[in-house]
Design a protein around this motif. Sequence first.
Motif, mmCIF file in Angstrom:
data_model
loop_
_atom_site.group_PDB
_atom_site.id
_atom_site.type_symbol
_atom_site.label_atom_id
_atom_site.label_comp_id
_atom_site.label_asym_id
_atom_site.label_seq_id
_atom_site.Cartn_x
_atom_site.Cartn_y
_atom_site.Cartn_z
ATOM 1 N N SER A 130 16.265 -14.106 16.650
ATOM 2 C CA SER A 130 15.608 -13.727 16.872
ATOM 3 C C SER A 130 16.320 -12.495 18.304
ATOM 4 O O SER A 130 17.780 -12.387 17.095
ATOM 5 C CB SER A 130 15.772 -14.832 18.944
ATOM 6 N N ASN B 15 19.793 -12.971 20.444
ATOM 7 C CA ASN B 15 20.677 -13.386 20.170
ATOM 8 C C ASN B 15 20.709 -14.307 20.769
ATOM 9 O O ASN B 15 20.130 -15.135 20.166
ATOM 10 C CB ASN B 15 21.079 -12.703 21.766
ATOM 11 N N PHE B 16 22.280 -14.915 21.075
ATOM 12 C CA PHE B 16 22.069 -16.782 21.559
ATOM 13 C C PHE B 16 21.190 -16.960 22.783
ATOM 14 O O PHE B 16 20.773 -18.260 22.408
ATOM 15 C CB PHE B 16 23.896 -17.033 21.436
ATOM 16 N N GLU B 17 21.068 -16.474 23.540
ATOM 17 C CA GLU B 17 20.366 -16.488 24.660
ATOM 18 C C GLU B 17 19.099 -17.271 24.000
ATOM 19 O O GLU B 17 18.147 -17.800 25.233
ATOM 20 C CB GLU B 17 20.466 -15.818 25.715
ATOM 21 N N CYS B 18 18.241 -16.292 23.690
ATOM 22 C CA CYS B 18 16.559 -17.375 23.179
ATOM 23 C C CYS B 18 16.561 -17.472 21.882
ATOM 24 O O CYS B 18 17.061 -17.535 21.109
ATOM 25 C CB CYS B 18 16.708 -14.737 22.468
ATOM 26 N N LYS B 19 16.006 -18.722 22.476
ATOM 27 C CA LYS B 19 15.611 -19.466 22.132
ATOM 28 C C LYS B 19 14.526 -19.808 21.078
ATOM 29 O O LYS B 19 13.930 -20.746 20.682
ATOM 30 C CB LYS B 19 15.551 -20.963 22.907
ATOM 31 N N GLU C 207 15.033 -20.920 17.631
ATOM 32 C CA GLU C 207 14.917 -22.471 16.618
ATOM 33 C C GLU C 207 13.579 -22.413 17.616
ATOM 34 O O GLU C 207 13.464 -24.013 15.890
ATOM 35 C CB GLU C 207 15.572 -23.220 18.129
ATOM 36 N N GLU D 266 21.222 -17.753 14.363
ATOM 37 C CA GLU D 266 21.744 -17.848 16.009
ATOM 38 C C GLU D 266 22.079 -16.873 16.710
ATOM 39 O O GLU D 266 21.507 -16.626 17.385
ATOM 40 C CB GLU D 266 22.033 -19.303 15.951
ATOM 41 N N ASP E 146 24.403 -9.156 17.091
ATOM 42 C CA ASP E 146 25.475 -9.097 16.988
ATOM 43 C C ASP E 146 25.136 -8.569 14.917
ATOM 44 O O ASP E 146 26.499 -7.939 15.000
ATOM 45 C CB ASP E 146 25.009 -10.847 16.528
#
Length: 106
Positions: free
Chosen positions: A45, A47-51, A54, A72, A77
């Motif tokens: 997705s 970035n890390f904040e977007c789940k 997952e 993730e 990134d």
Amino acid sequence: MPFLPEASYREFHLRGAINVPLGDCFEEQIRKEIPDKNQTIIVYSLNFECKISEQAMQWLLKLGYHSVYDYEPGKIDWYAAKLPIKHGASKSSSPEKEQGFLSFIE
């Protein structure tokens, strides 16, 4: 598989990615786009904040796909690392021509 809005996907996405939104038609679209449940699939997705990636990974595993991974750090990134990206819509929905990346964006 994005849960990126279409505009975000078109802005840039990982080379080989296909965009399949999580939603009512997700299972049908996935079976059409990736009929081989043994194909390696990497979801991502923003970035890390977007789940969302997952969630997509869990859904794919429940559908019986065996080799599913979540990148993730996301497309931000990837872009920052100057790795290959594409702009615009995907020209092919054939997984044989792609590399198993799915993008998810909200």
